[in-house]
Scaffold this motif. Structure first.
Motif, mmCIF file in Angstrom:
data_model
loop_
_atom_site.group_PDB
_atom_site.id
_atom_site.type_symbol
_atom_site.label_atom_id
_atom_site.label_comp_id
_atom_site.label_asym_id
_atom_site.label_seq_id
_atom_site.Cartn_x
_atom_site.Cartn_y
_atom_site.Cartn_z
ATOM 1 N N LYS A 48 32.488 33.549 -7.554
ATOM 2 C CA LYS A 48 33.039 34.816 -7.350
ATOM 3 C C LYS A 48 31.883 35.615 -8.000
ATOM 4 N N ALA A 49 31.468 35.351 -9.026
ATOM 5 C CA ALA A 49 30.273 36.193 -9.769
ATOM 6 C C ALA A 49 29.199 36.749 -8.713
ATOM 7 N N LEU A 50 28.745 35.719 -8.141
ATOM 8 C CA LEU A 50 27.660 36.007 -7.045
ATOM 9 C C LEU A 50 28.325 36.816 -5.790
ATOM 10 N N CYS A 51 29.528 36.496 -5.461
ATOM 11 C CA CYS A 51 30.141 37.373 -4.288
ATOM 12 C C CYS A 51 30.070 38.723 -4.857
ATOM 13 N N VAL A 61 27.395 35.996 0.830
ATOM 14 C CA VAL A 61 27.535 34.699 0.303
ATOM 15 C C VAL A 61 28.274 33.708 1.182
ATOM 16 N N TYR A 62 27.338 32.640 1.503
ATOM 17 C CA TYR A 62 27.661 31.453 2.249
ATOM 18 C C TYR A 62 27.931 30.312 1.290
ATOM 19 N N VAL A 63 28.688 29.441 1.613
ATOM 20 C CA VAL A 63 29.158 28.312 0.545
ATOM 21 C C VAL A 63 28.753 26.868 1.603
ATOM 22 N N GLY A 88 35.977 35.420 -2.526
ATOM 23 C CA GLY A 88 35.395 36.301 -1.893
ATOM 24 C C GLY A 88 34.216 35.926 -0.896
ATOM 25 N N VAL A 89 33.989 34.625 -0.632
ATOM 26 C CA VAL A 89 32.917 33.860 0.243
ATOM 27 C C VAL A 89 33.006 34.363 1.495
#
Length: 625
Positions: A48-51, A61-63, A88-89
């Motif tokens: 989430k922080a990265l998004c 951001v892709y997971v 939020g990905v």
């Protein structure tokens, strides 16, 4: 303009933020489970922080949720998908078709908006397969690394409605991804479960049918690292949308250096493209170092099959990183030697060389005086004339430490008078995003010039991601006295509004993709799937039902679930890399082989793996026994 995306790997949150700061348009990262790198999992909070950070630049951001899923894990995976949605990905990378079924169910209930991308683990090498994946709701397909630009262009010609993602840099798997079972067979560590033990980096004897040694033990399956930085424009012209850097196990300095190099190259291509392309995300990067791909981890570089030709793609003498070539050993003394070349050395550098047996040997520099090197321990095998490589550059690593790049979004600012209001119009350069903040004030003539102070107040964007590229002040406003505090309030409110508008636009883009309806057609597959049905990688009932609904017959159980006796004599690797071609006996050349077929590779413990050569499809097969 067609947007191009530089896609960077993230081992963790630190690497992900560094990737964005150094020019990535998107980042791919593993969640706590079911990513294809079991050692690179991350918490939902970190994702989430990265998004949140990436979306400030309209970056994505892709997971990776691209392992096969066992039956008792289906509920856990569904919960993971919901967590990723809430974080939020933007999209998930998928191998197991069970996840498509779960996503479709969640979409129908309005509980997810993430897109799904077909991981390279789904074995994407032919146009028909890419078209089929598009018909199952995948908005993007990650192509097999082995494809040439010509093959990519043909896929794009036949399937123009799906985004194509292609690898451009990093370590190479010798087998087509998703259909490599060597690690599972030998070590009970499944590549399709994120636990690859790197069977391809082992040393093997090469023997013929009578047990005669064809060549000395070498790393026959070990490939150099991919580097296609000089082919980005050709790949874009062939239809590639996303340029992917491999390396979710690499450290932050690798990410900084490689992302910066490729970002600069993409910017250069776009500058000369007459408006054909643009970058997907916002922001321009300033760097505190000069990127150099040879200064971070590499086994030597190859553009692989970019032109369809096998040429110097293997690293059979070592699977380890060599780094950059820095010159030849010249004169050797008792405790030191000098180097013929122009490279500068520093205390602590890591150097290596191939000895007379072609074994890679390394040592650390204790002291460097010009081109004279004093090792911590003088290597006895070092001889004059030997080539020297640097695989750890102390000065370069120091340059990458700390803040090595700043990413800023250029904005235009216009200060003007509208009736009794002062207006600040702020817009993002190259994007249709702007805000207008107004304040009603008493319009008093200034007693002295005000423009310089107005410009100074507008430029104060240092604690934000924005930088003022243009500032305009209309003639009437320039003559009015506006307190600095009012100007600061206008600027701060405009920044806050712009942040909110960017976040809303980013969220809007997330919600524009939907999973389509199933096209009930069998999956186009290479003929080998019919003989070895475990290659569908089915490990749960949802995946089995998925293929059944599509009329796919002959779908077997995943290799990981098969009984031991079912795994004997089966194919555990499919490779475009060919050992026969490597040693000069490609069947297409018509050269008669001086051995008795079949060839086999043998590990030091005696385990043997027969090789098969499907010359019609230009493919080498590795068999289990």
């Amino acid at each position: 303009m067609h947007p191009l995306e530089l896609l960077a790997p993230a081992k963790n949150l630190e690497c992900g933020i560094a990737a964005i700061d150094h020019g990535a348009d998107a980042v791919y990262i593993g969640a706590i489970s079911h990513g294809a790198r079991v050692a690179a999992g991350n918490s939902i909070d970190d994702i989430k922080a990265l998004c949140d950070y990436a979306h400030q630049f309209m970056a994505k951001v892709y997971v990776t949720v691209n392992t096969i899923v066992y039956e008792d894990e289906l509920e856990k995976v569904e919960a993971l998908l919901l967590d990723l949605e809430h974080a939020g990905v933007d999209a998930i990378l998928v191998q197991d078709m069970a996840i498509v079924e779960v996503m479709r169910h969640l979409w129908a209930e309005g509980r997810v908006t993430m897109a799904i991308h077909a991981s390279t683990q789904t074995d994407n090498r032919i146009p028909e397969k890419v078209a089929w994946l598009s018909g199952q709701g995948f908005s993007r397909v990650v192509l097999a690394r082995e494809l040439s630009i010509e093959e990519i262009a043909e896929i794009y010609r036949q399937v123009p409605n799906v985004e194509l993602e292609a690898f451009v840099h990093g370590a190479l798997c010798v087998s087509y991804s998703g259909v490599c079972y060597a690690s599972q067979f030998c070590f009970r560590r499944s590549a399709n479960r994120g636990e690859c033990a790197q069977f391809c980096r082992l040393k093997f004897d090469l023997t013929d049918a009578e047990g005669r040694q064809i060549d000395k033990p070498r790393y026959w399956l070990s490939l150099k690292d991919m580097c296609r930085i000089e082919h980005l424009q050709q790949m874009a012209e062939a239809g590639v949308t996303s340029f992917k850097i491999e390396g979710r196990l690499k450290d932050v300095n690798y990410v900084k250096n490689v992302v910066a190099a490729y970002s600069q190259k993409l910017d250069e291509i776009i500058r000369h493209a007459d408006g054909r392309w643009c970058r997907q995300a916002l922001g321009r990067c300033g760097y505190a170092f000069t990127p150099n791909l040879r200064k971070t981890f590499n086994r030597g570089f190859t553009d692989y099959f970019v032109s369809g030709v096998r040429k110097n793609i293997a690293s059979v003498d070592t699977p380890k990183a060599m780094g950059e070539y820095v010159g030849k050993v010249k004169e050797i003394r008792r405790d030191s030697f000098n180097v013929a070349g122009t490279a500068a050395f520093a205390n602590g550098d890591g150097l290596c060389f191939f000895d007379q047996d072609k074994t890679l040997k390394g040592f650390r520099v204790n002291r460097a005086v010009g081109n004279r090197i004093f090792p911590q321990r003088m290597p006895q095998e070092l001889k004059p004339g030997m080539g020297l490589y640097r695989n750890s550059d102390t000065a370069f690593e120091k340059a990458l430490a700390g803040k090595s790049a700043v990413r800023q979004i250029p904005v235009k600012m216009m200060l003007r008078t509208i009736g009794h209001n002062i207006s600040l119009l702020m817009s993002i350069v190259g994007a249709d995003i702007e805000v207008d903040v107004q304040r009603e004030i008493e319009l008093q003539k200034a007693q002295k010039p005000q423009e310089e102070n107005m410009y100074r107040q507008m430029e104060k964007l240092g604690n934000t991601h924005y930088v003022a590229e243009e500032i305009h002040i209309d003639e009437q406003t320039a003559t009015i006295f506006i307190p600095s505090s009012v100007l600061a309030e206008l600027r701060r409110e405009a920044v806050e509004m712009l942040d909110r508008k960017l976040a809303a636009e980013s969220d809007k883009r997330r919600r524009t993709r939907k999973i389509g309806q199933v096209n009930h057609l069998p999956m186009p597959i290479p003929s080998i799937y019919a003989e070895y049905s475990y290659m569908f990688n089915v490990a749960n009932h949802l995946a089995r039902d998925f293929y059944a609904q599509n009329g796919q017959k002959g779908v077997g159980e995943a290799f990981e679930l098969a009984k031991g006796n079912q795994k004997q004599k089966c194919v555990i690797m499919q490779c475009r890399h060919c050992i026969r071609q490597l040693i000069g006996y490609c069947s297409r050349d018509g050269k008669k082989v001086p051995w008795k077929e079949p060839l086999s590779m043998r590990l030091p413990d005696g385990r043997t793996f027969r090789l098969g050569f499907d010359c019609k499809n230009c493919q080498m097969l590795v068999y289990a026994g």
